[in-house]
Design a protein around this motif. Structure first.
Motif, short mmCIF file in Angstrom:
data_model
loop_
_atom_site.label_atom_id
_atom_site.label_comp_id
_atom_site.label_asym_id
_atom_site.label_seq_id
_atom_site.Cartn_x
_atom_site.Cartn_y
_atom_site.Cartn_z
N GLN A 25 0.73 -1.25 -0.29
CA GLN A 25 -0.07 -0.30 -0.79
C GLN A 25 0.69 1.02 -0.24
N PRO A 26 0.61 1.74 -0.93
CA PRO A 26 1.80 3.79 -1.19
C PRO A 26 1.86 3.74 0.91
N TYR A 27 2.55 4.61 0.57
CA TYR A 27 2.68 5.66 1.39
C TYR A 27 1.93 6.86 1.93
N PRO A 28 1.14 7.12 2.58
CA PRO A 28 1.02 6.92 4.34
C PRO A 28 -0.29 5.95 4.06
N ASN A 29 -0.11 4.58 4.94
CA ASN A 29 -0.98 4.00 5.40
C ASN A 29 -1.37 3.72 6.43
N LYS A 30 -1.03 4.35 7.65
CA LYS A 30 -1.17 4.29 8.13
C LYS A 30 -1.16 5.41 9.49
N PRO A 31 -1.41 5.42 10.82
CA PRO A 31 -0.69 6.83 11.30
C PRO A 31 0.12 7.13 11.89
N LEU A 32 0.72 8.74 11.42
CA LEU A 32 2.16 9.09 11.60
C LEU A 32 2.24 9.64 13.65
N LYS A 33 3.59 9.75 13.90
CA LYS A 33 3.23 9.99 15.43
C LYS A 33 4.88 10.70 15.25
N ILE A 34 5.26 12.01 15.25
CA ILE A 34 5.39 13.06 15.78
C ILE A 34 6.11 13.02 16.87
N VAL A 35 7.55 12.86 17.69
CA VAL A 35 7.67 12.87 18.59
C VAL A 35 8.18 14.75 18.73
N VAL A 36 8.27 15.50 19.76
CA VAL A 36 8.75 16.46 20.44
C VAL A 36 9.40 16.71 21.52
N ASP A 86 10.15 3.07 9.21
CA ASP A 86 9.29 2.89 8.18
C ASP A 86 8.81 4.30 7.54
N GLY A 87 9.03 5.14 8.06
CA GLY A 87 8.54 6.87 7.78
C GLY A 87 7.28 6.34 8.77
N TYR A 88 6.51 6.22 10.12
CA TYR A 88 6.30 6.14 11.02
C TYR A 88 6.43 7.09 11.96
N THR A 89 7.75 7.41 12.13
CA THR A 89 7.64 8.25 13.03
C THR A 89 9.27 9.20 13.17
N TRP A 90 8.26 10.45 13.79
CA TRP A 90 9.25 11.85 13.09
C TRP A 90 9.51 12.06 14.05
N ALA A 257 17.54 6.23 10.40
CA ALA A 257 18.04 6.13 9.69
C ALA A 257 17.45 4.67 9.05
N GLY A 258 17.65 4.92 7.68
CA GLY A 258 18.06 3.56 7.28
C GLY A 258 16.09 3.78 6.52
N THR A 259 14.96 4.49 6.78
CA THR A 259 14.12 4.74 6.22
C THR A 259 14.16 4.45 4.52
N PRO A 260 13.10 4.13 4.02
CA PRO A 260 13.41 4.29 2.08
C PRO A 260 13.34 5.36 1.36
N ALA A 261 14.42 5.37 0.33
CA ALA A 261 14.12 6.94 -0.30
C ALA A 261 13.30 7.63 -0.52
N ASP A 262 12.13 5.77 -1.04
CA ASP A 262 10.87 7.25 -1.21
C ASP A 262 9.78 7.68 -0.42
N VAL A 263 10.02 6.93 0.82
CA VAL A 263 9.62 7.19 1.76
C VAL A 263 9.65 8.57 2.35
N ILE A 264 10.96 9.04 2.19
CA ILE A 264 11.61 10.30 2.01
C ILE A 264 11.05 11.58 1.51
N ARG A 265 11.25 11.06 0.21
CA ARG A 265 10.75 11.86 -1.14
C ARG A 265 9.32 12.00 -0.59
N LYS A 266 7.71 11.50 -0.34
CA LYS A 266 7.20 11.18 -0.29
C LYS A 266 6.86 12.24 1.17
N ALA A 267 7.60 12.05 2.39
CA ALA A 267 7.08 12.89 3.46
C ALA A 267 7.68 14.12 2.64
N ASN A 268 8.88 14.58 2.40
CA ASN A 268 9.55 15.89 1.96
C ASN A 268 8.57 16.27 1.12
N ALA A 269 7.79 16.78 0.16
CA ALA A 269 6.84 16.74 -0.78
C ALA A 269 5.17 17.42 -0.51
#
Length: 322
Positions: A25-36, A86-90, A257-269
């Motif tokens: 399934q394309p990213y994102p497909n589940k909840p994201l957690k942003i840690v402050v 996996d891109g679901y924790t920032w 580190a190690g988060t897939p490049a395509d996930v990083i590109r989507k997150a950045n966009a």
């Protein structure tokens, strides 16, 4: 027909048993957690909650903001560094966490190796102020006064290694002045003594200082960035009196580190898309925060450049952690 149904059933069964055969399934497909890494209310928290609201609308997925304060941001940074890639924790990552803290000693993370930059997000407006009893109305007069009274003026900070400490030590180093450091346990803790005139000089966030400047309890001398702040164009920069001086207090987002490049590109966009929204810019501007979006590579370069630049300040000023 029967054989086709058997093949389809077998294929479906295999795809459920063998992850590699399933259609991702394309990213994102589940909840994201942003840690402050700090308590609610500061610029990193404002950034996280503003971005979270917009990403949730954009993605149709829950975006949870979690404050994990403590150890100068190290607790949150360690937690994100060890989260699944996996891109679901920032992590909301200010340069105080990615640059200042690592330069002062051992932290339980590597600011370069343990994170994948998503992108810069904001630059926080910081102002140089003095108590009105200090006979200086601009940066040039302050530096002249400091040279005439070596070691007699004092500056407050949120503690060794804080942005205020780093900024003032750079100012002292570049101007050849001696101003005594008075550390406090956090920038807010310094304000009462600053307002009472028990310390003379301070560099802090605009949204905190402007009410006291407008009431006449503090005198504004300059902004600390390389250029004048868009919301304070009438206020000169420190660099106009001390060429080469600039302090940029920024925050961005990183993933493990190690988060897939395509996930990083989507997150950045999508991060860049959110930060470009007029209402987002307006909310942040009211807090003295300017949008400063970037690519992942540009954020990585900013981290590297700051680590080199501030390492020299730490060495020259002999800044040590508490």
């Amino acid at each position: 027909m029967c054989s086709l149904r058997v093949y389809a059933f077998v294929a479906l069964a295999l795809s459920s048993l063998i992850p590699g055969l399933a259609v991702a399934q394309p990213y994102p497909n589940k909840p994201l957690k942003i840690v402050v890494p700090f308590t609610p209310g500061g610029s990193p928290d404002v950034l996280a909650r503003t971005v979270a609201q917009k990403l949730q609308q954009l993605w149709g997925q829950a975006v949870i903001v979690e404050n994990q304060p403590g150890a100068g941001g190290a607790i949150a940074a360690k937690a994100v560094a060890r989260a699944p890639a996996d891109g679901y924790t920032w992590l909301v990552a200010p340069n105080s966490v990615l640059v200042f803290a690592p330069l002062l000693g051992a932290v339980p993370y590597d600011p370069v190796k343990d994170f994948a930059p998503i992108g810069l997000a904001i630059s926080v407006e910081n102002l140089l102020v003095v108590h009105p009893a200090v006979p200086a109305r601009n940066v040039k007069e302050l530096l002249t006064l400091a040279k005439a009274r070596p070691g007699q003026l004092t500056y407050a900070s949120g503690g060794p290694g804080s942005p205020q400490n780093f900024s003032m030590e750079l100012l002292k180093s570049m101007s050849g002045t001696s101003i005594q450091h008075v550390p406090y346990k956090g920038a807010q803790a310094a304000l009462p003594d600053l307002l009472a005139g028990r310390v003379d000089v301070f560099i802090g966030q605009a949204n905190t200082l402007l009410p006291h400047i407008e009431s006449g309890h503090l005198r504004l001398l300059a902004g600390t960035d390389a250029k004048r702040y868009a919301s304070l164009l009438q206020v000169p920069t420190v660099g106009e009196a001390l060429p080469g001086f600039s302090v940029d207090i920024w925050s961005g987002f990183v993933a493990p580190a190690g988060t897939p490049a395509d996930v990083i590109r989507k997150a950045n966009a999508d991060l860049v898309r959110v930060l470009a929204m007029p209402d987002v810019k307006a909310v942040l501007a009211r807090q003295g925060i300017e949008v400063r979006s970037s690519t992942p590579a540009e954020m990585a370069a900013a981290i590297d450049a700051d680590l080199v630049r501030w390492a020299r300040v730490v060495k020259d000023a002999n800044i040590k952690a508490e």
